[in-house]
Design a protein around this motif. Structure first.
Motif, PDB file in Angstrom:
ATOM      1  N   TYR A  19      23.885   0.331   0.505  1.00  0.00           N
ATOM      2  CA  TYR A  19      22.980   0.513  -0.647  1.00  0.00           C
ATOM      3  C   TYR A  19      21.578   0.887  -0.164  1.00  0.00           C
ATOM      4  O   TYR A  19      20.941   1.796  -0.706  1.00  0.00           O
ATOM      5  N   ALA A  20      21.116   0.208   0.886  1.00  0.00           N
ATOM      6  CA  ALA A  20      19.795   0.508   1.440  1.00  0.00           C
ATOM      7  C   ALA A  20      19.731   1.949   1.949  1.00  0.00           C
ATOM      8  O   ALA A  20      18.698   2.617   1.807  1.00  0.00           O
ATOM      9  N   ALA A  21      20.822   2.436   2.515  1.00  0.00           N
ATOM     10  CA  ALA A  21      20.851   3.816   2.990  1.00  0.00           C
ATOM     11  C   ALA A  21      20.732   4.799   1.826  1.00  0.00           C
ATOM     12  O   ALA A  21      20.034   5.824   1.934  1.00  0.00           O
ATOM     13  N   VAL A  22      21.379   4.478   0.714  1.00  0.00           N
ATOM     14  CA  VAL A  22      21.257   5.327  -0.480  1.00  0.00           C
ATOM     15  C   VAL A  22      19.807   5.332  -0.966  1.00  0.00           C
ATOM     16  O   VAL A  22      19.241   6.391  -1.267  1.00  0.00           O
ATOM     17  N   LEU A  23      19.193   4.152  -1.040  1.00  0.00           N
ATOM     18  CA  LEU A  23      17.789   4.062  -1.452  1.00  0.00           C
ATOM     19  C   LEU A  23      16.888   4.819  -0.486  1.00  0.00           C
ATOM     20  O   LEU A  23      16.008   5.581  -0.912  1.00  0.00           O
ATOM     21  N   ASN A  24      17.092   4.595   0.796  1.00  0.00           N
ATOM     22  CA  ASN A  24      16.282   5.247   1.822  1.00  0.00           C
ATOM     23  C   ASN A  24      16.426   6.772   1.716  1.00  0.00           C
ATOM     24  O   ASN A  24      15.435   7.509   1.761  1.00  0.00           O
ATOM     25  N   ILE A  30      17.378   3.362  -9.169  1.00  0.00           N
ATOM     26  CA  ILE A  30      18.256   2.272  -8.736  1.00  0.00           C
ATOM     27  C   ILE A  30      17.555   1.296  -7.782  1.00  0.00           C
ATOM     28  O   ILE A  30      18.182   0.374  -7.278  1.00  0.00           O
ATOM     29  N   THR A  31      16.264   1.477  -7.576  1.00  0.00           N
ATOM     30  CA  THR A  31      15.506   0.550  -6.733  1.00  0.00           C
ATOM     31  C   THR A  31      15.378  -0.784  -7.457  1.00  0.00           C
ATOM     32  O   THR A  31      14.907  -0.831  -8.596  1.00  0.00           O
ATOM     33  N   PRO A  32      15.808  -1.863  -6.819  1.00  0.00           N
ATOM     34  CA  PRO A  32      15.704  -3.165  -7.483  1.00  0.00           C
ATOM     35  C   PRO A  32      14.256  -3.661  -7.524  1.00  0.00           C
ATOM     36  O   PRO A  32      13.403  -3.161  -6.787  1.00  0.00           O
ATOM     37  N   PRO A  33      13.982  -4.649  -8.370  1.00  0.00           N
ATOM     38  CA  PRO A  33      12.637  -5.244  -8.379  1.00  0.00           C
ATOM     39  C   PRO A  33      12.335  -5.863  -7.006  1.00  0.00           C
ATOM     40  O   PRO A  33      13.247  -6.270  -6.277  1.00  0.00           O
ATOM     41  N   ASP A  34      11.059  -5.946  -6.673  1.00  0.00           N
ATOM     42  CA  ASP A  34      10.650  -6.442  -5.352  1.00  0.00           C
ATOM     43  C   ASP A  34      11.195  -7.823  -5.024  1.00  0.00           C
ATOM     44  O   ASP A  34      11.523  -8.099  -3.871  1.00  0.00           O
ATOM     45  N   TRP A  35      11.327  -8.698  -6.007  1.00  0.00           N
ATOM     46  CA  TRP A  35      11.770 -10.068  -5.734  1.00  0.00           C
ATOM     47  C   TRP A  35      13.212 -10.131  -5.236  1.00  0.00           C
ATOM     48  O   TRP A  35      13.611 -11.099  -4.597  1.00  0.00           O
ATOM     49  N   VAL A  36      14.003  -9.085  -5.507  1.00  0.00           N
ATOM     50  CA  VAL A  36      15.413  -9.079  -5.096  1.00  0.00           C
ATOM     51  C   VAL A  36      15.545  -9.024  -3.570  1.00  0.00           C
ATOM     52  O   VAL A  36      16.439  -9.663  -2.998  1.00  0.00           O
ATOM     53  N   PHE A  37      14.652  -8.308  -2.914  1.00  0.00           N
ATOM     54  CA  PHE A  37      14.788  -8.111  -1.470  1.00  0.00           C
ATOM     55  C   PHE A  37      14.753  -9.416  -0.669  1.00  0.00           C
ATOM     56  O   PHE A  37      15.661  -9.656   0.139  1.00  0.00           O
ATOM     57  N   THR A  97       0.844  -1.198   0.000  1.00  0.00           N
ATOM     58  CA  THR A  97       0.000   0.000   0.000  1.00  0.00           C
ATOM     59  C   THR A  97       0.879   1.249   0.000  1.00  0.00           C
ATOM     60  O   THR A  97       1.252   1.749  -1.060  1.00  0.00           O
ATOM     61  N   TRP A  98       1.240   1.712   1.156  1.00  0.00           N
ATOM     62  CA  TRP A  98       2.002   2.944   1.327  1.00  0.00           C
ATOM     63  C   TRP A  98       3.300   2.928   0.522  1.00  0.00           C
ATOM     64  O   TRP A  98       3.612   3.888  -0.191  1.00  0.00           O
ATOM     65  N   TYR A  99       4.082   1.851   0.602  1.00  0.00           N
ATOM     66  CA  TYR A  99       5.375   1.783  -0.086  1.00  0.00           C
ATOM     67  C   TYR A  99       5.210   1.868  -1.602  1.00  0.00           C
ATOM     68  O   TYR A  99       6.006   2.497  -2.281  1.00  0.00           O
ATOM     69  N   ARG A 100       4.188   1.249  -2.143  1.00  0.00           N
ATOM     70  CA  ARG A 100       3.948   1.280  -3.591  1.00  0.00           C
ATOM     71  C   ARG A 100       3.711   2.711  -4.093  1.00  0.00           C
ATOM     72  O   ARG A 100       4.018   3.026  -5.233  1.00  0.00           O
ATOM     73  N   GLU A 101       3.141   3.534  -3.238  1.00  0.00           N
ATOM     74  CA  GLU A 101       2.795   4.908  -3.622  1.00  0.00           C
ATOM     75  C   GLU A 101       3.980   5.870  -3.540  1.00  0.00           C
ATOM     76  O   GLU A 101       3.910   6.968  -4.071  1.00  0.00           O
ATOM     77  N   LEU A 102       5.034   5.467  -2.866  1.00  0.00           N
ATOM     78  CA  LEU A 102       6.196   6.336  -2.731  1.00  0.00           C
ATOM     79  C   LEU A 102       6.937   6.489  -4.061  1.00  0.00           C
ATOM     80  O   LEU A 102       7.039   5.532  -4.832  1.00  0.00           O
TER      81      LEU A 102
END
Length: 160
Positions: free
Chosen positions: A147-152, A44-51, A34-39
């Motif tokens: 990398y997560a910090a860069v994305l965040n 450079i955000t990877p596809p959801d399956w990567v996480f 929900t919320w995350y999809r709307e952000l």
């Protein structure tokens, strides 16, 4: 230390890391679809399956690293501070999911990620004194958190 006892120790560290994964997943599930999809997210955000793939690998490496230090403590008595640092970073790992997804507070989560990265660096430095392989096993995790910090940070900037 007996080999059987050693393998039960490894199992314990795997259970601990994957328990954190499950708890983080619970916090994440309330917002990811929900919320995350709307952000707005950076390119450079990877596809959801990567996480989940990346985190599964990282949690296994983290558990093996902690297990190696735990075995060294059993054999030499040295390394308790290193293992304590590992537990601290594991708690901070969980806190990020709760803050980012559960509380939906990316700015606070970014600050928490800086603390997590510092805790990982301390853990690696302490692991180096006990078991070089254990320290090396933590480097992919440190890289991923960076990398997560860069994305965040990008999410914070794009959604200000």
């Amino acid at each position: 230390m007996k080999q059987r006892q050693s393998y039960f120790g490894l199992l314990g560290f795997l259970v601990a890391t994957f328990a954190v994964s499950v708890m983080g997943g619970v916090a994440t599930s309330s917002s990811v679809d929900t919320w995350y999809r709307e952000l707005a997210k950076p390119e450079i955000t990877p596809p959801d399956w990567v996480f989940p793939v990346a985190w599964t690998i990282l949690y296994v490496l983290m558990a093996i690293a902690a297990w190696r230090v735990w075995r060294a403590i059993a054999e030499t008595g040295h390394g308790r501070r290193a293992l304590a640092a590992w537990w601290v970073q594991l708690g901070l790992n969980l806190a990020w999911s709760v803050i980012f997804f559960g509380l939906r507070a990316p700015g606070v989560a970014l600050i928490e990620l800086v603390l997590l990265a510092a805790a990982i660096a301390v853990t690696i430095a302490l692991f180096l004194k006990v078991d070089r392989i254990a320290a090396a096993l933590m480097f992919p995790y440190a890289a991923w958190v960076t990398y997560a910090a860069v994305l965040n940070g990008a999410i914070v900037a794009l959604n200000a």
